[in-house]
Design a protein around this motif. Structure first.
Motif, PDB file in Angstrom:
ATOM      1  N   SER A   5       0.837  -1.191   0.000  1.00 21.29           N
ATOM      2  CA  SER A   5       0.000   0.000   0.000  1.00 21.29           C
ATOM      3  C   SER A   5       0.875   1.245   0.000  1.00 21.29           C
ATOM      4  N   TYR A  27      -3.702   3.998  -1.544  1.00 21.27           N
ATOM      5  CA  TYR A  27      -3.953   2.900  -2.479  1.00 21.27           C
ATOM      6  C   TYR A  27      -3.457   1.615  -1.852  1.00 21.27           C
ATOM      7  N   ARG A  28      -4.259   0.548  -2.000  1.00 23.95           N
ATOM      8  CA  ARG A  28      -3.873  -0.767  -1.484  1.00 23.95           C
ATOM      9  C   ARG A  28      -3.978  -1.794  -2.597  1.00 23.95           C
ATOM     10  N   PRO A  32      -7.498  -3.139  -5.655  1.00 23.03           N
ATOM     11  CA  PRO A  32      -6.722  -2.558  -6.746  1.00 23.03           C
ATOM     12  C   PRO A  32      -7.453  -1.591  -7.669  1.00 23.03           C
ATOM     13  N   VAL A  35      -9.010   4.113  -5.191  1.00 25.24           N
ATOM     14  CA  VAL A  35      -8.099   5.045  -4.541  1.00 25.24           C
ATOM     15  C   VAL A  35      -8.899   5.734  -3.450  1.00 25.24           C
ATOM     16  N   ARG A  53      -9.528   4.165  -9.506  1.00 21.88           N
ATOM     17  CA  ARG A  53      -8.176   4.561  -9.918  1.00 21.88           C
ATOM     18  C   ARG A  53      -8.194   5.057 -11.354  1.00 21.88           C
ATOM     19  N   THR A 109       1.081   3.868  -7.606  1.00 24.89           N
ATOM     20  CA  THR A 109       0.058   2.813  -7.604  1.00 24.89           C
ATOM     21  C   THR A 109       0.342   1.797  -8.701  1.00 24.89           C
ATOM     22  N   CYS A 110       0.856   2.277  -9.826  1.00 27.56           N
ATOM     23  CA  CYS A 110       1.155   1.373 -10.945  1.00 27.56           C
ATOM     24  C   CYS A 110       2.365   0.494 -10.663  1.00 27.56           C
ATOM     25  N   GLU A 118      -5.338  -5.512 -12.386  1.00 30.17           N
ATOM     26  CA  GLU A 118      -6.044  -5.348 -11.111  1.00 30.17           C
ATOM     27  C   GLU A 118      -6.757  -6.623 -10.673  1.00 30.17           C
TER      28      GLU A 118
END
Length: 135
Positions: A5, A27-28, A32, A35, A53, A109-110, A118
């Motif tokens: 995360s 973000y975790r 996925p 956000v 997201r 996040t990516c 995801e």
């Protein structure tokens, strides 16, 4: 925060106000598609929204969103920002966040979950168990 995360605090401007406020983006990998976006109202109180997201990613380069949350890139007083419009039955607010800082968050996040992958990180059995236990 764990390696699954990320969380990033960003100064955000409430449209038309001089003083910035703090927003928190999270973000975790185990959630996925979402956000979390929170705005600090006081030192110990946050108002939080969950947004897709994909909405945040698209909002970096084009107007996007319908309903309660909309995002659009803008140039304000010489700065590149993402304008975030939040609507509810109680009213509306427009926030401005630095586009480069938001892009850095999206990039992070990516690194956790590649775009398009995801579903590989979503544990549907665990999600169903969580929903079933709260019902």
């Amino acid at each position: 925060m764990t390696s699954d995360s990320i969380q990033q605090d960003v100064f955000t401007v409430l449209h038309g106000q001089a003083s910035p406020i703090v927003s928190r983006w999270g973000y975790r990998a185990d959630d996925p598609f979402a956000v979390s976006f929170a705005v600090r109202r006081s030192p110990d109180r946050w108002i939080e929204w969950l947004v897709a997201r994909d909405l945040v990613i698209e909002g970096l380069t084009a107007p996007t969103g319908v309903g309660d949350i909309r995002m659009a890139p803008r140039r304000v007083d010489g700065y590149d920002v993402v304008e975030i419009e939040i609507r509810s039955d109680g009213g509306a607010a427009v926030l401005e966040v630095d586009r480069d800082l938001l892009a850095q968050f999206v990039d992070a996040t990516c690194e956790l979950v590649d775009l398009g992958e995801e579903a590989d990180h979503l544990d549907l059995d665990a999600a169903i168990a969580r929903l079933s236990s709260t019902a």
